[in-house]
Design an enzyme around this catalytic site. Structure first.
Site, PDB file in Angstrom:
ATOM      1  N   GLU A  45      -0.447   1.627  16.718  1.00 28.66           N
ATOM      2  CA  GLU A  45      -1.404   2.054  15.697  1.00 28.66           C
ATOM      3  C   GLU A  45      -2.323   0.869  15.451  1.00 28.66           C
ATOM      4  OE1 GLU A  45      -0.054   4.855  12.478  1.00 28.66           O
ATOM      5  OE2 GLU A  45      -0.735   3.173  11.236  1.00 28.66           O
ATOM      6  N   ASP A  56      -3.073  -1.797   1.342  1.00 28.44           N
ATOM      7  CA  ASP A  56      -2.376  -2.827   2.109  1.00 28.44           C
ATOM      8  C   ASP A  56      -1.957  -3.986   1.224  1.00 28.44           C
ATOM      9  OD1 ASP A  56      -2.431  -1.638   4.636  1.00 28.44           O
ATOM     10  OD2 ASP A  56      -4.492  -2.288   4.987  1.00 28.44           O
TER      11      ASP A  56
END
Length: 281
Positions: A45, A56
């Protein structure tokens, strides 16, 4: 169309490894992708790096900053994928792109065609405004580019149903709400229930991510009904560690991914029944 996690089976769930393209530098991608391919990782990915991601944690954010500082642009990432894809035997590449940083200003059809023509096996679109999703998803479908969709274990029924209906590469089920790299306890009942709902309607494989660090973690989500696991911050941290210590990032990540296929141990120290322990050549 390339199938994702085609080699999965009982005791051998699929594995996707997340990395920011450009961290390590793009020149390393051929060796990195070959290593993942030979290590029987099913999916890379690969994110086109973008700053300030709200989902994140600090490890992935720092990685994106390093990649951007090194000049990892959308075009350079596509060129790098184009150069490595023909030599891969089993590894699939799912490109993750952020709408605001990478996609905005490009016609949906042109964007989807560029990703497809570079040799990406699938696409995960991050942060597309709701009013533009239909146009982008239709462009991806017309380009015959498999789509990765996302939902959370805490998502409502409509969001879960949409993710199941639109996914043609795989459904990425986020195990818990928050930022990547966080260590929230796994709510097995909720996660198992959502996997069951997705299983009843989705035609694509189901992958679970967030908080997946070890072979034990992968075995746990498989036992709940997942086809695959997505490993993110733990692998990115090994890349960062290699840079700090002056080590080869490919060798450092290789050591990490080998551990993801290690025999799962019970509390007695014996291998867990039903877990394949000899799946590497």
């Amino acid at each position: 169309m390339c199938e994702f996690f085609a080699h999965r089976g009982p005791g051998r769930p699929g594995i996707a490894v997340f990395l920011n393209a450009g961290d390590p530098p793009l020149a390393t991608l051929p060796d990195l992708a070959a290593m993942l391919d030979e290590s029987q990782v099913d999916c890379l990915e690969l994110a086109v790096p973008f700053p300030g991601s709200a989902t994140d944690g600090p490890v992935v954010r720092a990685s994106a900053r390093r990649a951007l500082a090194g000049g990892a642009t959308f075009r350079r990432v596509l060129d790098a994928v184009s150069s490595v894809r023909p030599g891969l035997r089993r590894l699939r590449i799912a490109l993750l792109t952020d709408w605001s940083h990478t996609v905005r200003g490009t016609a949906p059809a042109d964007f989807a065609a560029a990703v497809r023509d570079a040799g990406c096996d699938g696409l995960l679109l991050h942060g597309v405004p709701p009013r533009l999703r239909a146009a982008h998803y239709e462009a991806v479908r017309r380009a015959e580019l498999p789509l990765v969709t996302t939902c959370y274990a805490v998502s409502g029924p409509d969001a879960v149903a949409e993710a199941a209906d639109l996914a043609s590469a795989y459904v990425y089920l986020v195990a818990h709400y928050g930022r990547s790299g966080t260590a929230a306890a796994l709510d097995r009942d909720r996660l198992g229930a959502v996997l069951g709902t997705l299983r009843s309607t989705a035609s694509a494989p189901l992958a679970v991510g967030f908080g997946i660090r070890t072979a034990d973690d992968i075995a746990r989500v498989e036992a709940l009904g997942a086809d695959a696991a997505v490993v993110g911050s733990a692998g990115v941290a090994r890349i960062e560690r290699a840079g700090l210590l002056g080590r080869d990032p490919v060798k450092e990540l290789h050591s990490f991914v080998q551990g993801l296929r290690a025999p799962v141990r019970t509390r007695t120290g014996r291998p867990e029944e039903g877990i394949e322990t000899h799946d590497r050549p």
